[in-house]
Design an enzyme around this catalytic site. Sequence first.
Site, PDB file in Angstrom:
ATOM      1  N   ILE A 194      -2.394  -4.396   6.053  1.00 42.53           N
ATOM      2  CA  ILE A 194      -1.211  -3.765   5.485  1.00 42.53           C
ATOM      3  C   ILE A 194      -0.593  -4.754   4.501  1.00 42.53           C
ATOM      4  CG2 ILE A 194      -0.749  -2.246   7.446  1.00 42.53           C
ATOM      5  CD1 ILE A 194       1.365  -4.188   8.420  1.00 42.53           C
ATOM      6  N   ASP A 195       0.203  -4.259   3.570  1.00 46.96           N
ATOM      7  CA  ASP A 195       0.816  -5.115   2.564  1.00 46.96           C
ATOM      8  C   ASP A 195       1.717  -6.157   3.221  1.00 46.96           C
ATOM      9  OD1 ASP A 195      -0.402  -3.601   0.589  1.00 46.96           O
ATOM     10  OD2 ASP A 195       1.332  -2.280   0.341  1.00 46.96           O
ATOM     11  N   ALA A 196       1.897  -7.278   2.542  1.00 47.96           N
ATOM     12  CA  ALA A 196       2.711  -8.366   3.088  1.00 47.96           C
ATOM     13  C   ALA A 196       4.125  -7.906   3.433  1.00 47.96           C
ATOM     14  CB  ALA A 196       2.764  -9.518   2.091  1.00 47.96           C
TER      15      ALA A 196
END
Length: 292
Positions: free
Chosen positions: A120-122
Site C-alpha cells: 500500500i502507498d506510504a
Amino acid sequence: MPYILKKFDITSSVKIEDFLLETVELDSKTANSLLSKGKILDQKNRRLQKNQTIKNGYIQVNVYEAITKGLEPLFDSFHFAIFDKPSGLKVHPSNIDDEYTLLDEIQFQFGKEASLVHRIDAETSGLVLVSKNPYSQMVLKNMFEEKKYKKTYLAYVENEIKEEIEIDSPIASSNGLIKLKMQISEEGKNSLTNIKPISFDKETNLTLVQALPITGRQHQIRVHLDSIGHRIIGDPIYGIDEKLCDMFLKKKMSEEQRIEVSGKDRLMLHAYSLEFTFLNTKYSIVSKQEFK
C-alpha cells in the site's frame, strides 16, 4: 540504516556474479538485483555491471540489514502475519537512503524469507499481509493475483455522497508532468470500485466512505474518487495543480503548505479490513487504528 556498505577484498580475477555468490554469500536473485540497481561498486565508487570481471582491490556492496522500531504485527501465525501500518511508513525501500520501512520489521522479526504479499502507498495506513516462508508467499501471492480476497478501505472525501456508487472507469498511466500519476482513460485497463457513504459532516463538507476495489490498479481508489468530484482529503497528487504536486514530490513543500493545498498533513485513506481463506480457514481481520 537498512543498507550497510560493506567492503570485500578481491584476491584473484573472477566474474562479479561468482564473487557475490561465493565470497559475499548472496543468493543469485539478490546478487542480480543489487547489480541491476547499482548497489555493487568498485573501489572508485563506479557501478559494476553484470558479467564484469573484477581483478584486484576491493568491491563495495550495499547489503540490506533489517532494523526494528518495535512495530508489532496485529495478527501472527505460523505461515503469515498482518501489520497495521501507520501513515507515512513505506512498506519497502524505494532508494538506498530510506532509513526504515515496514520490510525492516518484517525481516527483523521473521527472517529474510519473510516478504510482503502486497503493498500500500506510504501515506495510506492500515493492514498489510506478510508471508513468513516460501510456501505461504506462493499461496498468498496467487490469492491476490486471482482476487480471492476482500479488502475494504475507509476514506474522507470532499463533498457529500448520498448513495452507493459503482465507479467503472478504465485507468492508465498519466501523460502529464507527473509520471507517477494515473488517469481515467479509454485506453486504460478496466477498473471497478464500489463506494458506500458512511457519514457526512456538514460543517467540513466531508463524507466518510467505505471503498471496495474490485480490481487492483495503482492509485485506483484515489483516481476514481477524484474523477467523480470527491477527492480524498490530504491527497497531494490528485485534484491539485501539477506544479504543486511536483513541489510535494520533490520535498519542496512545507507541512503548512501541504495542509493548505490538500487539506491534511496525510492522505486520509485507510486499509480497514481484510478477508481471505488460507488452508481451509477463513480469516477476517480489522484494523485497530483510530481513523478520523
